[in-house]
Enzyme design. Structure first.
Site, short mmCIF file in Angstrom:
data_model
loop_
_atom_site.label_atom_id
_atom_site.label_comp_id
_atom_site.label_asym_id
_atom_site.label_seq_id
_atom_site.Cartn_x
_atom_site.Cartn_y
_atom_site.Cartn_z
N HIS A 214 -38.87 -46.66 35.32
CA HIS A 214 -38.07 -47.27 36.51
C HIS A 214 -37.49 -46.28 37.38
CE1 HIS A 214 -34.64 -46.20 34.03
NE2 HIS A 214 -33.82 -46.26 34.98
C1 UD1 Z 1 -29.87 -47.12 38.28
C2 UD1 Z 1 -29.42 -45.87 38.04
C3 UD1 Z 1 -30.34 -45.16 37.05
C4 UD1 Z 1 -30.34 -45.95 35.75
C5 UD1 Z 1 -30.67 -47.48 36.04
C6 UD1 Z 1 -30.39 -48.34 34.91
C7 UD1 Z 1 -28.63 -44.61 40.12
C8 UD1 Z 1 -28.96 -43.68 41.25
N1 UD1 Z 1 -29.61 -45.10 39.29
O1 UD1 Z 1 -31.19 -47.30 38.52
O2 UD1 Z 1 -29.95 -43.83 36.72
O3 UD1 Z 1 -31.22 -45.35 34.91
O4 UD1 Z 1 -29.74 -47.87 37.03
O5 UD1 Z 1 -31.40 -49.30 34.76
O6 UD1 Z 1 -27.54 -45.18 40.11
N2 UD1 Z 1 -32.74 -54.42 41.72
C9 UD1 Z 1 -32.95 -55.70 41.55
N3 UD1 Z 1 -31.90 -56.23 40.62
C10 UD1 Z 1 -30.94 -55.68 40.36
C11 UD1 Z 1 -30.72 -54.15 40.66
C12 UD1 Z 1 -31.64 -53.65 41.37
O7 UD1 Z 1 -33.91 -56.32 41.96
O8 UD1 Z 1 -30.04 -56.30 39.87
C13 UD1 Z 1 -33.98 -53.60 42.38
C14 UD1 Z 1 -33.58 -53.59 43.93
O9 UD1 Z 1 -34.64 -53.77 44.34
C15 UD1 Z 1 -32.81 -52.04 44.01
C16 UD1 Z 1 -33.65 -51.28 42.96
O10 UD1 Z 1 -33.88 -52.39 41.84
O11 UD1 Z 1 -33.15 -51.77 45.24
C17 UD1 Z 1 -32.92 -50.16 42.44
O12 UD1 Z 1 -31.80 -50.39 42.09
P1 UD1 Z 1 -30.51 -49.49 41.88
O13 UD1 Z 1 -29.17 -50.09 41.40
O14 UD1 Z 1 -30.48 -48.67 43.21
O15 UD1 Z 1 -30.90 -48.32 40.83
P2 UD1 Z 1 -31.90 -48.34 39.59
O16 UD1 Z 1 -33.36 -47.97 39.82
O17 UD1 Z 1 -31.66 -49.57 39.14
#
Ligand code: UD1
Length: 375
Positions: A214
């Site tokens: 991820h």
């Molecule tokens: C975040 C953390 C990462 C951690 C991970 C745990 C940062 C910079 N990164 O990454 O260090 O290992 O969490 O899982 O804080 N999305 C959904 N549903 C959700 C949340 C996210 O669909 O509930 C999708 C969205 O498209 C979003 C993407 O995932 O843009 C990324 O989510 P984000 O919270 O920015 O970072 P993670 O990749 O989850």
């Protein structure tokens, strides 16, 4: 001792796991005859909002519902972090905590640390001192900056302490072990539950590989993503079915592209199911930080799909191999690690980290109170 009003800020999946372990200890302490020491107020930034990444975790882990939900969802790093700060600041102004506690290295961690620092509210950072020495990773930026504004730096290992020393941070540094081991001990399914989970996914113990993927550096780079997926396909072609609980970010990046034969995508799973799958797998392949350690504690070799790791100790003892996104290195590392039998020294404490962290916080509070408000 007077009550410490502590605001815990969480937002992303692994933070719920860690917070659950510490919150359990806070509640246990409150039941002690000595009376409560910490009044914990849990704030969820909303960084993870999907049920499979958030709500399910609160329920499974016995983590109390958050006292406040800030509703900051997905956005670019700047917008996400900024929005969290904007919403957290008035909340902290109202609640006036004695301490803000943050976990790890996500945008939620940094946002909370910055707001607290600007308000002169002391910060406790759990997982302080970890370094991958790769500032192109958003997590490295988040953890470094958070450490530099923290009052209590709660380190999982001696190496983390040494990393902080290199950056001139000497005060407020403690080795507490890793609260994730506490979490694992609490959530670890029994052997029969492991069999049930394995069966539910149609798998056979020791005959599959568990993969998770991820991190931005992999999902947002099509060349790396394709290479990793091809590598997982090679592992499957080599005889180990690959099960990949898919993070929404990765699902979006893969789009409708076909995945290689033998690589099975499944929905994200809860913590207990993940531990069951990890313990039944022949090997784990991951770019997560937490799973690298969980595999180690479960005596399963790990192949890390990153160029660097902040959990360097697991590499040094031979249980973790860093392969980046290199297709041929992936299958080679899996071949060389399946069936690994090597010593597993205690790298990150004994699973009593939550207790140690609360002791450190308690001692800090006594000292702070003794110094008086002017200090
Ligand atoms: C975040 C953390 C990462 C951690 C991970 C745990 C940062 C910079 N990164 O990454 O260090 O290992 O969490 O899982 O804080 N999305 C959904 N549903 C959700 C949340 C996210 O669909 O509930 C999708 C969205 O498209 C979003 C993407 O995932 O843009 C990324 O989510 P984000 O919270 O920015 O970072 P993670 O990749 O989850």
């Amino acid at each position: 001792m007077s009550l410490i009003r502590m605001v815990t800020v969480v937002g992303a999946r692994p933070q719920f796991v860690k917070a659950a372990a510490l919150s359990r200890e806070v509640r246990r302490g409150a039941e002690d005859s000595n009376g409560p020491m910490v009044e914990e107020i849990i704030v969820h930034t909303g960084q993870h909002y999907d049920h499979e990444l958030s709500g399910q975790f609160f329920a499974d882990l016995g983590l109390p519902d958050p006292d406040a939900y800030l509703g900051c969802g997905s956005a670019t790093h700047g917008v996400q972090t900024g929005q969290m700060m904007e919403r957290l600041e008035p909340y902290l102004a109202t609640v006036k905590p004695d301490l803000v506690l943050v976990y790890g290295d996500t945008n939620s961690t940094l946002a909370a640390a910055l707001v607290a620092a600007k308000r002169n509210t002391p910060i406790a950072h759990v997982e302080a001192g970890l370094r991958s020495f790769d500032m192109s990773m958003p997590e490295e930026v988040n953890r470094r900056l958070t450490d530099h504004v923290s009052t209590l730096l709660l380190c999982p290992s001696e190496r983390a302490v040494a990393n902080l020393e290199l950056e001139g941070i000497h005060r407020g540094v403690y080795v507490t072990g890793d609260v994730m081991l506490d979490a694992l001990r609490w959530a670890m399914p029994s052997e029969s539950e492991v069999s049930e989970v394995t069966l539910r996914f149609g798998l056979r113990t020791g005959e599959f590989a568990l993969a998770t993927l991820h991190r931005a550096e992999n999902t947002d780079d099509p060349v790396r993503l394709n290479s990793i997926m091809a590598g997982l396909g090679d592992v499957a072609a080599d005889g180990l079915e690959v099960v990949l609980p898919i993070h929404p970010r990765t699902a979006a990046a893969l789009g409708s592209d076909p995945v290689p034969a033998g690589v099975r995508l499944i929905k994200p799973v809860g913590h207990r199911d993940l531990l069951a799958l990890a313990s039944a797998a022949a090997v784990g392949l991951t770019d997560s930080g937490g799973l690298q350690k969980e595999l180690y504690w479960l005596a399963r070799p790990c192949v890390t799909l990153r160029d660097r790791t902040e959990w360097t100790e697991t590499v040094d003892v031979g249980w973790n191999q860093l392969v980046g996104a290199d297709r041929s290195a992936i299958v080679a590392a899996v071949r060389s690690s399946v069936g690994l039998d090597a010593p597993r020294p205690q790298l990150y404490g004994a699973g009593d980290s939550a207790k140690i962290i609360l002791e450190v916080i308690g001692q800090w509070w006594v000292t702070t109170q003794a110094k008086g408000p002017a200090s």
